[in-house]
Design an enzyme around this catalytic site. Structure first.
Site, PDB file in Angstrom:
ATOM      1  N   HIS A  65       0.741  -1.140   0.094  1.00  0.00           N
ATOM      2  CA  HIS A  65       0.086  -0.023  -0.244  1.00  0.00           C
ATOM      3  C   HIS A  65       1.067   1.223  -0.065  1.00  0.00           C
ATOM      4  CE1 HIS A  65      -3.497   2.388   1.476  1.00  0.00           C
ATOM      5  NE2 HIS A  65      -2.779   3.074   1.732  1.00  0.00           N
ATOM      6  N   GLU A  66       1.916   1.217   1.008  1.00  0.00           N
ATOM      7  CA  GLU A  66       2.792   2.459   0.954  1.00  0.00           C
ATOM      8  C   GLU A  66       3.679   2.559  -0.306  1.00  0.00           C
ATOM      9  OE1 GLU A  66       0.799   2.891   4.521  1.00  0.00           O
ATOM     10  OE2 GLU A  66       1.845   4.333   3.349  1.00  0.00           O
ATOM     11  N   HIS A  71       1.609   4.064  -2.892  1.00  0.00           N
ATOM     12  CA  HIS A  71       1.648   5.693  -2.962  1.00  0.00           C
ATOM     13  C   HIS A  71       2.727   6.321  -3.568  1.00  0.00           C
ATOM     14  CE1 HIS A  71      -2.039   6.300  -0.485  1.00  0.00           C
ATOM     15  NE2 HIS A  71      -1.243   5.754   0.637  1.00  0.00           N
ATOM     16  N   TYR A 109      -3.910  14.202  -2.675  1.00  0.00           N
ATOM     17  CA  TYR A 109      -4.191  13.646  -1.705  1.00  0.00           C
ATOM     18  C   TYR A 109      -5.259  14.002  -0.808  1.00  0.00           C
ATOM     19  CZ  TYR A 109      -3.512   9.546   1.880  1.00  0.00           C
ATOM     20  OH  TYR A 109      -3.583   8.898   2.645  1.00  0.00           O
ATOM     21  N   GLU A 154      -5.731   6.439  -2.435  1.00  0.00           N
ATOM     22  CA  GLU A 154      -5.999   5.522  -1.605  1.00  0.00           C
ATOM     23  C   GLU A 154      -6.414   4.157  -2.220  1.00  0.00           C
ATOM     24  OE1 GLU A 154      -5.673   4.617   1.798  1.00  0.00           O
ATOM     25  OE2 GLU A 154      -3.953   6.157   1.352  1.00  0.00           O
ATOM     26  N   ASP A 171     -10.134  13.491   7.407  1.00  0.00           N
ATOM     27  CA  ASP A 171      -9.503  12.880   6.731  1.00  0.00           C
ATOM     28  C   ASP A 171      -9.069  13.241   5.090  1.00  0.00           C
ATOM     29  OD1 ASP A 171      -8.195  10.173   5.661  1.00  0.00           O
ATOM     30  OD2 ASP A 171     -10.158   9.581   5.283  1.00  0.00           O
ATOM     31  N   HIS A 179      -9.684   8.137   3.010  1.00  0.00           N
ATOM     32  CA  HIS A 179      -9.671   6.743   3.765  1.00  0.00           C
ATOM     33  C   HIS A 179     -10.954   6.145   3.710  1.00  0.00           C
ATOM     34  CE1 HIS A 179      -5.672   8.015   5.030  1.00  0.00           C
ATOM     35  NE2 HIS A 179      -5.340   6.797   4.479  1.00  0.00           N
TER      36      HIS A 179
HETATM   37  C1  LIG Z   1      -2.520   2.744   9.060  1.00  0.00           C
HETATM   38  C2  LIG Z   1      -2.626   4.456   8.220  1.00  0.00           C
HETATM   39  C3  LIG Z   1      -3.072   5.378   9.047  1.00  0.00           C
HETATM   40  C4  LIG Z   1      -3.030   6.646   8.005  1.00  0.00           C
HETATM   41  C5  LIG Z   1      -2.878   6.558   6.596  1.00  0.00           C
HETATM   42  C6  LIG Z   1      -2.361   5.241   6.214  1.00  0.00           C
HETATM   43  C7  LIG Z   1      -2.176   5.365   4.692  1.00  0.00           C
HETATM   44  O1  LIG Z   1      -1.017   5.010   4.336  1.00  0.00           O
HETATM   45  O2  LIG Z   1      -2.988   5.979   4.022  1.00  0.00           O
HETATM   46  C8  LIG Z   1      -2.381   4.197   6.883  1.00  0.00           C
HETATM   47  O3  LIG Z   1      -1.668   3.026   6.335  1.00  0.00           O
HETATM   48  C9  LIG Z   1      -2.769   2.326   5.608  1.00  0.00           C
HETATM   49  O4  LIG Z   1      -3.607   2.727   5.400  1.00  0.00           O
HETATM   50  C10 LIG Z   1      -2.216   0.932   5.338  1.00  0.00           C
HETATM   51  C11 LIG Z   1      -2.926  -0.105   4.282  1.00  0.00           C
HETATM   52  C12 LIG Z   1      -2.773  -0.316   6.025  1.00  0.00           C
HETATM   53 ZN   LIG Z   2      -2.573   5.405   2.019  1.00  0.00          ZN
END
Ligand SMILES: Cc1cccc(C(=O)O)c1OC(=O)C1CC1
Ligand SMILES: [Zn+2]
Length: 311
Positions: free
Chosen positions: A142-143, A146, A157, A166, A221, A226
């Site tokens: 996921h990261e 990005h 974003y 996302e 957010d 998200h």
């Molecule tokens: C845990 C978390 C909090 C905030 C942003 C993200 C983000 O990277 O958008 C995040 O990581 C994820 O969503 C990963 C996929 C679980």
């Molecule tokens: Zn993310």
């Protein structure tokens, strides 16, 4: 490759044994994969917002590494690099084989993971909401996605482009993990087995909308990046697995074709300000490019976006 391979090993966050590429300098071994150009650092709990997060390249006196977060951050970055290379022939996040740097033990009990524009950051979690976020392959994918998005469509974003940003990361996260439609399940709420941070097959289970008419239009957010990602996540799920929603039936085409469609949309058609309707058009065009204008793949894409109300 002219470089001599050197294999390290260690237990990951979930206690599982992993092997990975390391290097030796002097009498120490380092989490530095010189073949893929992946290196892993210990941020030693520096605050995630500190302007320059420095870190210490993780080392060991032997080829065995004892910090589970470092083992998983390094091994899963290699898995993600290999996935992009093998699946899409993409050499690192910028397609120019740039080095991938990961920092673990960021912040204090930080329930977060991030790509900060140049490196990946992983918190240790507070042990209740999360355990170390480096411990899940879908989180690392996921990261790193990005980063791919930043060097391709560069979707802003916030608001709808942000929700698509996302969603792209969630889509590639589940595609690499390849056996479920859940996000973060391996590191989320250790005391609650079977739950996840998000579900692409059933976004509503974790309070995300699965239809455009139910999108969040507030300011939290970053305009719900998200939250509204659930709408596109559901569309991607329907394209791959098929199903019925809002009296529309989708005939699924499988994960392999679905990820090919989304990768092409991300790298060829989406832009920084793409809205959900542009995502629909980009996915349709990508399916046409890949499988033909009147293909069942194009039909599945249209049905899926009809089903989630992006028309
Ligand atoms: C845990 C978390 C909090 C905030 C942003 C993200 C983000 O990277 O958008 C995040 O990581 C994820 O969503 C990963 C996929 C679980
Ligand atoms: Zn993310």
């Amino acid at each position: 490759n002219i470089l001599q391979e050197l294999t390290g090993n260690g237990k990951g966050v979930k206690g599982d044994e992993k092997k990975f590429e390391i290097s030796k300098e002097g009498n120490l071994y380092y989490l530095n994969d010189k073949i893929r150009k992946i290196s892993t650092y210990d941020a030693q709990n520096q605050h995630e917002n500190s302007p320059i997060i420095s870190g210490k390249l993780v080392s060991s006196k032997t080829t065995t590494f004892s910090d589970p977060s470092s083992v998983d951050a390094h091994a899963y970055a290699e898995r993600t690099y290999d996935f992009y290379k093998k699946t899409f022939n993409r050499d690192s996040y910028d397609a120019k084989s740039s080095p991938i740097k990961s920092y673990i033990h960021v912040g204090e009990k930080w329930n977060n993971a991030a790509w900060d524009g140049e490196k990946m950051l992983y918190g240790d979690g507070d042990g209740k909401t999360f355990i170390s976020l480096a411990g899940a392959l879908d989180v690392i994918a996921h990261e790193l996605t990005h980063a791919v998005t930043q060097f391709t469509a560069n979707l802003q974003y916030r608001d709808e482009p942000g929700a698509l940003n996302e969603s792209m990361s969630d889509i590639m996260g589940v595609m690499i993990d390849d056996n479920d439609w859940l996000i973060g399940e391996d590191v989320y709420t250790p005391n609650k087995p079977g739950d996840a941070l998000r579900s692409m097959s059933n976004p509503k289970k974790y309070n995300q909308p699965d239809h455009y008419d139910d999108r969040y239009t507030g300011y939290q957010d970053n305009g719900g990046v998200h939250i509204n990602s659930g709408i596109n996540n559901k569309a991607a799920y329907l394209i791959a697995a098929g199903g019925k929603q809002s009296s529309v039936t989708v005939d699924g085409i499988g994960r392999v074709k679905t990820r090919a469609i989304y990768y092409r949309a991300l790298t060829e058609y989406l832009t920084a300000t793409s809205q959900f309707i542009d995502m629909r058009d980009a996915a349709i065009q990508s399916a046409k490019d890949l499988y033909g204008a009147n293909s069942k793949e194009v039909k599945a894409v249209k049905q899926a976006y009809d089903a989630v109300g992006v028309v």
